[in-house]
Design an enzyme around this catalytic site. Structure first.
Site, PDB file in Angstrom:
ATOM      1  N   ASP A  21       0.670  -1.822  -0.007  1.00 57.07           N
ATOM      2  CA  ASP A  21      -0.379  -0.007  -0.014  1.00 57.07           C
ATOM      3  C   ASP A  21       1.255   1.381   0.050  1.00 57.07           C
ATOM      4  OD1 ASP A  21      -1.258   2.039   0.892  1.00 57.07           O
ATOM      5  OD2 ASP A  21      -2.408   1.545   2.533  1.00 57.07           O
ATOM      6  N   ASP A  62      -6.822  -0.912  -1.497  1.00 52.91           N
ATOM      7  CA  ASP A  62      -5.976   0.751  -1.930  1.00 52.91           C
ATOM      8  C   ASP A  62      -3.619  -0.582  -1.895  1.00 52.91           C
ATOM      9  OD1 ASP A  62      -5.648  -0.426   0.633  1.00 52.91           O
ATOM     10  OD2 ASP A  62      -5.146   1.268   1.848  1.00 52.91           O
ATOM     11  N   TYR A 238       0.236   0.173  14.900  1.00 48.42           N
ATOM     12  CA  TYR A 238      -0.699  -0.494  13.756  1.00 48.42           C
ATOM     13  C   TYR A 238       0.026   0.805  12.767  1.00 48.42           C
ATOM     14  CZ  TYR A 238      -4.497  -0.155  10.628  1.00 48.42           C
ATOM     15  OH  TYR A 238      -5.444  -0.383  10.230  1.00 48.42           O
ATOM     16  N   LYS A 241      -3.064  -2.772   7.421  1.00 50.75           N
ATOM     17  CA  LYS A 241      -3.412  -4.449   7.447  1.00 50.75           C
ATOM     18  C   LYS A 241      -2.653  -4.892   6.769  1.00 50.75           C
ATOM     19  CE  LYS A 241      -5.272  -6.017  10.828  1.00 50.75           C
ATOM     20  NZ  LYS A 241      -4.680  -6.249  12.092  1.00 50.75           N
ATOM     21  N   ASP A 242      -2.326  -5.802   6.933  1.00 50.49           N
ATOM     22  CA  ASP A 242      -1.079  -6.747   6.085  1.00 50.49           C
ATOM     23  C   ASP A 242      -1.471  -6.954   4.362  1.00 50.49           C
ATOM     24  OD1 ASP A 242      -0.278  -6.621   8.050  1.00 50.49           O
ATOM     25  OD2 ASP A 242      -1.374  -8.871   9.099  1.00 50.49           O
ATOM     26  N   GLN A 251      -4.644 -27.876 -10.832  1.00 50.87           N
ATOM     27  CA  GLN A 251      -4.789 -28.849 -12.198  1.00 50.87           C
ATOM     28  C   GLN A 251      -4.214 -29.527 -12.385  1.00 50.87           C
ATOM     29  OE1 GLN A 251      -8.748 -27.159 -13.092  1.00 50.87           O
ATOM     30  NE2 GLN A 251      -8.345 -29.219 -13.799  1.00 50.87           N
ATOM     31  N   ASP A 296     -14.743   0.917   5.493  1.00 48.45           N
ATOM     32  CA  ASP A 296     -13.373   0.651   5.217  1.00 48.45           C
ATOM     33  C   ASP A 296     -13.613  -0.920   4.975  1.00 48.45           C
ATOM     34  OD1 ASP A 296     -12.968   3.327   5.992  1.00 48.45           O
ATOM     35  OD2 ASP A 296     -11.151   2.364   6.461  1.00 48.45           O
TER      36      ASP A 296
HETATM   37  P1  13P Z   1      -5.850   8.193  10.725  1.00 44.49           P
HETATM   38  O1  13P Z   1      -6.192   8.550  11.511  1.00 44.49           O
HETATM   39  O2  13P Z   1      -4.926   8.669   9.538  1.00 44.49           O
HETATM   40  O3  13P Z   1      -7.382   9.015   9.893  1.00 44.49           O
HETATM   41  O4  13P Z   1      -5.879   7.103  10.171  1.00 44.49           O
HETATM   42  C1  13P Z   1      -6.873   6.265  10.821  1.00 44.49           C
HETATM   43  C2  13P Z   1      -7.539   5.332   9.237  1.00 44.49           C
HETATM   44  O5  13P Z   1      -6.401   4.716   8.625  1.00 44.49           O
HETATM   45  C3  13P Z   1      -8.439   4.321   9.479  1.00 44.49           C
HETATM   46  O6  13P Z   1      -9.168   4.473   8.058  1.00 44.49           O
HETATM   47  P1  13P Z   2      -5.300  -0.883   4.915  1.00 50.91           P
HETATM   48  O1  13P Z   2      -4.273  -1.129   5.574  1.00 50.91           O
HETATM   49  O2  13P Z   2      -5.952  -1.342   3.249  1.00 50.91           O
HETATM   50  O3  13P Z   2      -4.576   0.683   4.340  1.00 50.91           O
HETATM   51  O4  13P Z   2      -6.310   0.261   5.375  1.00 50.91           O
HETATM   52  C1  13P Z   2      -6.150   0.522   7.311  1.00 50.91           C
HETATM   53  C2  13P Z   2      -7.145   0.974   7.598  1.00 50.91           C
HETATM   54  O5  13P Z   2      -7.122   1.783   8.791  1.00 50.91           O
HETATM   55  C3  13P Z   2      -8.890   1.174   7.081  1.00 50.91           C
HETATM   56  O6  13P Z   2      -9.644   1.419   8.290  1.00 50.91           O
HETATM   57 MG    MG Z   3      -3.665   2.462   3.320  1.00 52.98          MG
HETATM   58 MG    MG Z   4      -5.401  -2.208   1.802  1.00 53.28          MG
END
Ligand code: 13P
Ligand code: 13P
Ligand code: MG
Ligand code: MG
Length: 379
Positions: A21, A62, A238, A241-242, A251, A296
């Site tokens: 990402d 993303d 944090y 995410k991974d 096959q 999200d």
């Molecule tokens: P922010 O605190 O930078 O908005 O990040 C939280 C997040 O990425 C959850 O989507």
């Molecule tokens: P990603 O790991 O896809 O960037 O998502 C982060 C997040 O905090 C979503 O809420």
């Molecule tokens: Mg992201």
């Molecule tokens: Mg992602």
């Protein structure tokens, strides 16, 4: 680009999927086309110079996905450097566009010879290409490493999913699972079916134990490889995410394409979703629909299929772009509704010990003086 040209000729082919990402559009919901375009240019140049046999650039949510074929073997510094430099260049594009979290997964300042441990996720395998070589690339967003444990178990060890385990002589011997302890940094192999119950004790905890590779027991060849990098363990906090990836060969000595896809009929509940801190259903979708928006999420899995032809990637086919997965998507939405009702309560929100990479330690610190000892018996 500092690519050495000491290309080793060998009969073996390497399929590398390296993802990161490097910036979201909008928020964490999707990838901007400019990032795809930029990555394509970089990989096209590497193909022209003879480093890559072929490539395909894709995205899931993303996360930018670099799918590459070459003859250098797994963990090769030239290929990893190519991926790293592609992500670094893309981060610049993301910064210019003020995309969200530009460079999010690039946790190191400089490339150190291998992208493992530097933020990107990696699934790679080396094999002799069969006369016909169908491969499936799974890509997840808003998901943790370990999300593939249950589907891998279903496709390679569950006869109710893969009927070939019962009726195909090439699959009847079963499969060998290589499982990683991500905290202790050690691994073990389980031969299924005889080690099934032992294995399930461990892989049923996907936050700690992840299936890294699966091998055919008929001839020892590799069947599946997954990315197991845990961003929070690398960063100590944090950062996103991974969003793991996985390669599965199909096959002949392996499950059929439809057996590999069958586990995704049900939206298994996995760790990820909003702020990486919630359990949610893993919804199988087309690449076009791999754009999580609701809270999200919910978490997504997309799958693209290729036939390999002397290293050329003949594809992609968008495998979940199929009405037979409509019910799985509907079930995922229903499960999402039930879990969302719980708001910040478990079992929607992750348990406290899993929240130690979020703001939890700060809140604990702030309140330390307000806890008062209770006299008498516990309870
Ligand atoms: P922010 O605190 O930078 O908005 O990040 C939280 C997040 O990425 C959850 O989507
Ligand atoms: P990603 O790991 O896809 O960037 O998502 C982060 C997040 O905090 C979503 O809420
Ligand atoms: Mg992201
Ligand atoms: Mg992602």
């Amino acid at each position: 680009m500092a690519i050495e040209t000491n290309k080793q000729e060998s009969k073996k082919l390497t399929l590398s999927v390296i993802k990161a990402d490097i910036g979201g559009w909008v928020g964490h919901s999707a990838i901007h086309p400019a990032l795809i375009e930029d990555a394509r240019e970089k990989l096209a140049a590497a193909k022209t110079s003879g480093v890559l046999l072929d490539y395909h650039v894709s995205a899931c949510g993303d996360d930018l996905q670099l799918i590459m074929t070459h003859r250098y073997g797994v963990d090769h510094p030239d290929i990893h450097r190519l991926a790293w430099e592609t992500f670094v260049a893309g981060t610049q594009v993301a910064k210019d566009l003020h995309l969200y979290g530009a460079g999010q997964d690039l946790l190191a300042d400089a490339f150190s010879g291998n992208v493992r441990g530097q933020g990107p996720g990696v699934a790679e395998m080396e094999f002799v290409e069969r006369k016909s070589e169908p491969v499936l690339i799974f890509m997840a967003d808003k998901a943790s490493a370990g999300a593939w444990n249950l589907p891998l178990y279903k496709m390679f060890a569950d006869p109710f999913t893969t009927s070939g385990l019962v009726i195909a002589p090439t699959l009847h011997q079963g499969f060998r699972f290589e499982v990683l302890d991500v905290y202790e940094h050690k691994k073990i192999t389980f031969d299924c079916p005889e080690d099934l119950y032992d294995m399930l004790m461990f892989i049923g905890s996907p936050g700690k134990f992840t299936v890294k590779h699966v091998f055919s027991r008929a001839d020892g060849t590799i069947a599946a490889a997954s990315s197991t990098e845990r961003l929070s363990l690398i960063a100590g906090k944090y950062v996103g995410k991974d969003d793991p990836v996985m390669i599965v060969r199909a096959q002949q000595n392996f499950p059929a394409v439809g057996e590999v896809l069958e586990p995704f009929r049900y939206p298994w509940i996995i760790e990820g979703w909003m702020r990486g801190s919630h359990y949610g259903p893993l919804m199988p979708v087309s690449v076009k629909q791999a754009t999580p928006t609701r809270f999200d999420g919910p978490p997504r899995v997309a799958c693209i299929g290729f036939q390999l032809a002397d290293g050329r990637l003949i594809g992609p086919r968008d495998m979940f772009d199929d009405p037979s997965y409509d019910e799985a998507r509907r079930d995922a939405n229903r499960i999402a509704d039930v879990l969302r009702l719980h708001g910040p309560f478990e079992p929607h929100r992750l348990p406290l010990d899993e929240m130690e990479y979020t703001t939890m330690p700060q809140i604990m610190k702030k309140l330390v003086g307000r806890w008062v000892k209770v006299e008498g018996k516990k309870g």
